[in-house]
Design a protein around this motif. Sequence first.
Motif, PDB file in Angstrom:
ATOM      1  N   PHE A  61       5.031   9.944  -1.077  1.00  0.00           N
ATOM      2  CA  PHE A  61       4.447   8.716  -0.565  1.00  0.00           C
ATOM      3  C   PHE A  61       5.536   7.683  -0.317  1.00  0.00           C
ATOM      4  O   PHE A  61       6.606   7.718  -0.916  1.00  0.00           O
ATOM      5  N   SER A  62       5.226   6.743   0.565  1.00  0.00           N
ATOM      6  CA  SER A  62       6.015   5.527   0.712  1.00  0.00           C
ATOM      7  C   SER A  62       5.173   4.362   0.198  1.00  0.00           C
ATOM      8  O   SER A  62       3.960   4.302   0.459  1.00  0.00           O
ATOM      9  N   TYR A  63       5.817   3.469  -0.530  1.00  0.00           N
ATOM     10  CA  TYR A  63       5.137   2.295  -1.082  1.00  0.00           C
ATOM     11  C   TYR A  63       5.789   1.067  -0.451  1.00  0.00           C
ATOM     12  O   TYR A  63       6.922   0.730  -0.778  1.00  0.00           O
TER      13      TYR A  63
ATOM     14  N   TRP B 139       3.833  15.045   4.757  1.00  0.00           N
ATOM     15  CA  TRP B 139       2.878  15.003   3.645  1.00  0.00           C
ATOM     16  C   TRP B 139       3.530  15.337   2.304  1.00  0.00           C
ATOM     17  O   TRP B 139       2.866  15.766   1.359  1.00  0.00           O
TER      18      TRP B 139
ATOM     19  N   THR C  84       1.477   5.039   1.678  1.00  0.00           N
ATOM     20  CA  THR C  84       1.206   5.917   2.817  1.00  0.00           C
ATOM     21  C   THR C  84       1.913   7.243   2.573  1.00  0.00           C
ATOM     22  O   THR C  84       2.949   7.303   1.901  1.00  0.00           O
ATOM     23  N   ARG C  85       1.343   8.317   3.104  1.00  0.00           N
ATOM     24  CA  ARG C  85       1.981   9.617   2.999  1.00  0.00           C
ATOM     25  C   ARG C  85       3.293   9.636   3.782  1.00  0.00           C
ATOM     26  O   ARG C  85       3.363   9.135   4.904  1.00  0.00           O
ATOM     27  N   SER C  86       4.305  10.199   3.176  1.00  0.00           N
ATOM     28  CA  SER C  86       5.575  10.365   3.880  1.00  0.00           C
ATOM     29  C   SER C  86       5.424  11.434   4.966  1.00  0.00           C
ATOM     30  O   SER C  86       4.520  12.275   4.899  1.00  0.00           O
TER      31      SER C  86
ATOM     32  N   VAL D 205       2.349  -4.255   3.696  1.00  0.00           N
ATOM     33  CA  VAL D 205       1.417  -4.110   4.812  1.00  0.00           C
ATOM     34  C   VAL D 205       0.895  -5.502   5.169  1.00  0.00           C
ATOM     35  O   VAL D 205       1.046  -6.448   4.386  1.00  0.00           O
TER      36      VAL D 205
ATOM     37  N   ASP E  97       0.836  -1.193   0.000  1.00  0.00           N
ATOM     38  CA  ASP E  97       0.000   0.000   0.000  1.00  0.00           C
ATOM     39  C   ASP E  97       0.874   1.247   0.000  1.00  0.00           C
ATOM     40  O   ASP E  97       2.073   1.187   0.273  1.00  0.00           O
TER      41      ASP E  97
ATOM     42  N   GLY F 184      -4.190  -4.034   2.445  1.00  0.00           N
ATOM     43  CA  GLY F 184      -3.645  -3.124   1.449  1.00  0.00           C
ATOM     44  C   GLY F 184      -4.322  -3.227   0.099  1.00  0.00           C
ATOM     45  O   GLY F 184      -5.534  -3.461   0.000  1.00  0.00           O
TER      46      GLY F 184
END
Length: 266
Positions: free
Chosen positions: A201-203, A198, A193-195, A206, A191, A211
């Motif tokens: 993103f981090s990919y 903000w 998520t915002r780094s 999960v 998934d 996810g």
Amino acid sequence: MSIGTGTYAYFWRMSERVASPWSLQDALRDTADHGLDLFQICDHQPLSEADDGRLSEIAALATDLGITLELGTRGLAEDHLLRYLRIAERLGARLIRSMWTAGDDRPGAVEAERRLRAVLPAFTDAGVTLALETYEQVSTVDLVGLIERIDSPQLGICLDPGNTVANFEQPDEVTRRCAPYVKNWHVKDFDFTRSPGWVGFSYTGVPIGTGRLDYDGIRAAIEPDRRGINQIIEFWLPWQDSPHATVDTEARWTADTIAYLRSKQA
């Protein structure tokens, strides 16, 4: 079709970043303790360097534990693939996962086809399947085109649609395109998520079922039970706050993923 683990499910437990890293034997025994009978030794450098005595030890332990082995490596160099074929024969493995790309060696389509055609007769004679993994460095269109041109029952795809997102390929499109040629399935959830702050993103990985992995959709598309496609559990687990927290999380993810996949078989 079997559910199995592999070295990427034990990435941190086998890592030098922890105080007492697990050996391959430890991972095999833990797999058996979970009641599984399949393990993929994937991108494990010591295997490439193992002599016949070491290979015999691994094969004997797997046999004692009731575990079938699969192998994983990278690249299409002919001598390398034939070396892994010999290792597979010593370990009783019937599938080798590889990748079209390995480091700086990324042959074009013509050269990739030539290399594969050169080694596939030996794979056919040995009854070993070569499965090329979906990966961002080679588009799925190109990968499927290569498989279709060669048209060998010993050559197919190791499906991991999470990898291809980095090439702006949607996982459902990758699955649909690859479905007829899938020989092996790497199962991991993932998934965005915002780094922090903000910005970007981090990919990452999960816990299974939380996810973007459309497990049910992939399962319906490739029909692993009917086609005998093994599912290999692996993770993209980020480092946690400490070695202890990381290995504990990895162990929990392993147990939870096994339970999740078994529930889908019920």
